[in-house]
Design an enzyme around this catalytic site. Sequence first.
Site, PDB file in Angstrom:
ATOM      1  N   LYS A 129      15.751 -12.480  28.441  1.00  0.00           N
ATOM      2  CA  LYS A 129      14.656 -11.496  28.493  1.00  0.00           C
ATOM      3  C   LYS A 129      15.185 -10.140  28.963  1.00  0.00           C
ATOM      4  CE  LYS A 129      11.080 -14.933  29.338  1.00  0.00           C
ATOM      5  NZ  LYS A 129      10.284 -14.840  28.130  1.00  0.00           N
TER       6      LYS A 129
ATOM      7  N   ASP B 182      19.285 -20.666  28.866  1.00  0.00           N
ATOM      8  CA  ASP B 182      18.125 -20.488  29.741  1.00  0.00           C
ATOM      9  C   ASP B 182      17.462 -19.231  29.210  1.00  0.00           C
ATOM     10  OD1 ASP B 182      16.348 -19.647  31.832  1.00  0.00           O
ATOM     11  OD2 ASP B 182      17.378 -21.077  33.129  1.00  0.00           O
ATOM     12  N   HIS B 183      16.380 -19.410  28.465  1.00  0.00           N
ATOM     13  CA  HIS B 183      15.899 -18.254  27.696  1.00  0.00           C
ATOM     14  C   HIS B 183      15.390 -17.122  28.595  1.00  0.00           C
ATOM     15  CE1 HIS B 183      12.063 -20.515  27.911  1.00  0.00           C
ATOM     16  NE2 HIS B 183      11.516 -19.333  27.934  1.00  0.00           N
TER      17      HIS B 183
ATOM     18  N   LYS C 166       0.872 -24.128  36.174  1.00  0.00           N
ATOM     19  CA  LYS C 166       0.053 -24.091  34.956  1.00  0.00           C
ATOM     20  C   LYS C 166      -1.407 -23.976  35.345  1.00  0.00           C
ATOM     21  CE  LYS C 166       3.076 -26.631  31.849  1.00  0.00           C
ATOM     22  NZ  LYS C 166       3.353 -25.484  30.973  1.00  0.00           N
TER      23      LYS C 166
ATOM     24  N   HIS D  76      14.792 -21.608  35.261  1.00  0.00           N
ATOM     25  CA  HIS D  76      14.413 -20.211  35.047  1.00  0.00           C
ATOM     26  C   HIS D  76      14.306 -19.415  36.356  1.00  0.00           C
ATOM     27  CE1 HIS D  76      13.725 -21.652  31.105  1.00  0.00           C
ATOM     28  NE2 HIS D  76      12.534 -22.142  31.305  1.00  0.00           N
TER      29      HIS D  76
HETATM   30  N1  NAP Z   1       9.401 -26.080  21.858  1.00  0.00           N
HETATM   31  C1  NAP Z   1       9.713 -25.212  22.791  1.00  0.00           C
HETATM   32  O1  NAP Z   1       9.059 -24.169  22.953  1.00  0.00           O
HETATM   33  C2  NAP Z   1      10.901 -25.450  23.686  1.00  0.00           C
HETATM   34  C3  NAP Z   1      11.208 -24.498  24.682  1.00  0.00           C
HETATM   35  C4  NAP Z   1      12.337 -24.687  25.474  1.00  0.00           C
HETATM   36  C5  NAP Z   1      13.117 -25.802  25.280  1.00  0.00           C
HETATM   37  N2  NAP Z   1      12.793 -26.733  24.332  1.00  0.00           N
HETATM   38  C6  NAP Z   1      13.677 -27.895  24.166  1.00  0.00           C
HETATM   39  O2  NAP Z   1      14.175 -27.914  22.845  1.00  0.00           O
HETATM   40  C7  NAP Z   1      14.307 -29.244  22.375  1.00  0.00           C
HETATM   41  C8  NAP Z   1      13.503 -29.378  21.089  1.00  0.00           C
HETATM   42  O3  NAP Z   1      12.155 -29.099  21.385  1.00  0.00           O
HETATM   43  P1  NAP Z   1      11.029 -29.141  20.281  1.00  0.00           P
HETATM   44  O4  NAP Z   1       9.793 -28.647  20.945  1.00  0.00           O
HETATM   45  O5  NAP Z   1      11.475 -28.498  19.045  1.00  0.00           O
HETATM   46  O6  NAP Z   1      10.890 -30.720  20.050  1.00  0.00           O
HETATM   47  P2  NAP Z   1      10.253 -31.474  18.809  1.00  0.00           P
HETATM   48  O7  NAP Z   1       9.247 -30.612  18.133  1.00  0.00           O
HETATM   49  O8  NAP Z   1       9.832 -32.807  19.297  1.00  0.00           O
HETATM   50  O9  NAP Z   1      11.491 -31.642  17.822  1.00  0.00           O
HETATM   51  C9  NAP Z   1      12.559 -32.533  18.094  1.00  0.00           C
HETATM   52  C10 NAP Z   1      13.512 -32.489  16.946  1.00  0.00           C
HETATM   53  O10 NAP Z   1      14.561 -33.416  17.160  1.00  0.00           O
HETATM   54  C11 NAP Z   1      14.714 -34.201  15.968  1.00  0.00           C
HETATM   55  N3  NAP Z   1      15.309 -35.504  16.273  1.00  0.00           N
HETATM   56  C12 NAP Z   1      16.544 -35.890  15.908  1.00  0.00           C
HETATM   57  N4  NAP Z   1      16.811 -37.102  16.328  1.00  0.00           N
HETATM   58  C13 NAP Z   1      15.732 -37.526  16.990  1.00  0.00           C
HETATM   59  C14 NAP Z   1      15.444 -38.717  17.662  1.00  0.00           C
HETATM   60  N5  NAP Z   1      16.321 -39.730  17.752  1.00  0.00           N
HETATM   61  N6  NAP Z   1      14.236 -38.833  18.236  1.00  0.00           N
HETATM   62  C15 NAP Z   1      13.339 -37.811  18.159  1.00  0.00           C
HETATM   63  N7  NAP Z   1      13.591 -36.652  17.536  1.00  0.00           N
HETATM   64  C16 NAP Z   1      14.780 -36.521  16.949  1.00  0.00           C
HETATM   65  C17 NAP Z   1      13.338 -34.232  15.374  1.00  0.00           C
HETATM   66  O11 NAP Z   1      13.374 -34.378  13.982  1.00  0.00           O
HETATM   67  P3  NAP Z   1      13.343 -35.736  13.196  1.00  0.00           P
HETATM   68  O12 NAP Z   1      12.254 -36.566  13.769  1.00  0.00           O
HETATM   69  O13 NAP Z   1      13.098 -35.272  11.787  1.00  0.00           O
HETATM   70  O14 NAP Z   1      14.701 -36.302  13.376  1.00  0.00           O
HETATM   71  C18 NAP Z   1      12.864 -32.834  15.628  1.00  0.00           C
HETATM   72  O15 NAP Z   1      13.375 -31.963  14.646  1.00  0.00           O
HETATM   73  C19 NAP Z   1      13.783 -30.144  23.492  1.00  0.00           C
HETATM   74  O16 NAP Z   1      14.862 -30.641  24.235  1.00  0.00           O
HETATM   75  C20 NAP Z   1      12.950 -29.225  24.358  1.00  0.00           C
HETATM   76  O17 NAP Z   1      12.974 -29.610  25.706  1.00  0.00           O
HETATM   77  C21 NAP Z   1      11.711 -26.580  23.519  1.00  0.00           C
END
Ligand code: NAP
Length: 509
Positions: free
Chosen positions: A189, A184-185, A347, A247
Amino acid sequence: MNSTANQILVIFGASGDLTNRKLIPALYDLYCQEMLPENFAVLGVSRSEYSDESFREKILPGIKEFANKKASQEEKVQDFLDCIFYQSIDTQSVDDYGTLKTRLEEINARCKTDGNYIFYLSTPPSLYSVIPSLLAAHGLHKEGKGIFRRLIIEKPFGYDLASAKTLNKDLLKHFREHQIYRIDHYLGKETVQNLLVTRFSNGIFEPLWNSKYIHHVQITSAESIGVGDRGGYYDGSGALRDMLQNHLLQIVGMVAMEPPSVIEATSIRNETLKVFQSFRPITEEEVKDYVIRGQYTESTVRGEHMKGYRQEKGVPDESRTPTFVAMKFFIDNWRWGGVPFYIRTGKRLPTRATEIVIQFKETPHRLFKDVNGAKKANQLVIRIQPNEGVKLKFGMKVPGAGFQVENVDMDFHYSDLQNTYVPSAYERLLLDAMLGDATLYARGDAVEEAWEFVDPILKAWATRDDIPVYGYPAGTWGPEPVDSMIEGENMNWRYPCKNLADDGNYCEL
Ligand SMILES: NC(=O)c1ccc[n+]([C@@H]2O[C@H](COP(=O)([O-])OP(=O)(O)OC[C@H]3O[C@@H](n4cnc5c(N)ncnc54)[C@H](OP(=O)(O)O)[C@@H]3O)[C@@H](O)[C@H]2O)c1
């Protein structure tokens, strides 16, 4: 170098946004401070095809843009990139984990990382059960003498109580609780951690930190941005799941907990759990009286046209997903009996700010009548982001005749600290996981307890038509009924900035 054990950090979802914007830049920042283990490697894993070299090229712009430490020294960046590798696998194919295991063994031998692995799941949540079970199928979960295996799970941890319980059960089939780090980022903080120090290292606050002296507590987490192009994802989540259940309740845990016996994981997490167990349940029938949900509507913000939530890409026309939620609740324990807690998040609000307000009670007898602001003089404001700091408001006599009282501020800003580097939340949390310190990670039982609290709200919203989804114009502080949530003479929400005119995308404490 520090004493962190040698290890490989395996990032699933390495081609994704979080890896690019947060994880790799945070690792680079740790590297620049010589806080990574002496022998260290990162193995990025996802389905997309990259070689080690092309993956390094892909992440370089993210380091330059998002790392706190300047990435201008080519040599330093190159040294860091040299410890980063990439492996493409189908994350759902058990056979591909054999390939992954072989690759890990190669890197382990080459980088002398002593067989220690951390698996960071930064993938869609649908894979949070799958990946651990496939790792286990190849024995990659097994710790040995002096060898650790850890699992870091990104949010969201579950979609509701039932799915969170199922996920915990699935993880515990293969990994033990001490191996699981639920991120939980917000807990990473600096200002959230400083809550514990403010409360438990200062003799002046803790004696007042109870129902005898505190009138109410407010927690606000405002975002000025909308859902952007993540409408499809967001519509399945909403403000309650995305922000409040995790959070904001974790912050409540820090504000409300009893002093832990020591500053370490079990003790602190036990106290957080006790707070969550003391939440007075809000029944489905009570939801409409205690919880307000809203959705931003079309508006003009600083001369710019803003779409309403339902006009955003990927959002259904009839969506009832809240982009705003405000809630009043009580913690039924000895310390907090009768003190209302108000939390709101949304938001497309007028600014971006997260803060806690401890509103103290009035003096028992009002000597100074008819004066400005004397009644609600004492307020402690803890700003979590941006412009992190603490402000204490109190009444002072206005010089001159009579007893005119005016509110004045005593404040501290982190930015005033000279030569003090404030690490990002991901830097702190990644380092803690590498060190094996789970203090700032959520424990399974507490996560379930938090879901237990919000589950009736989700159920009531899903099943009852009589609970409105209020609209609020983008750029305002949420639906109108939210203002009347805080009862009591002369008591109201603190607005980090009163309206749009006060502020760009940044506001003072
Ligand atoms: N982005 C943020 O700021 C943030 C903040 C807090 C939490 N999160 C959490 O962190 C996780 C990742 O977020 P993200 O924003 O990095 O998501 P994203 O940009 O959609 O990336 C998802 C990653 O998962 C991989 N993946 C592997 N198997 C997959 C499958 N079967 N279907 C779809 N993707 C697959 C994708 O790569 P390939 O398609 O190459 O496999 C990609 O690298 C999520 O659960 C999100 O809720 C994100």
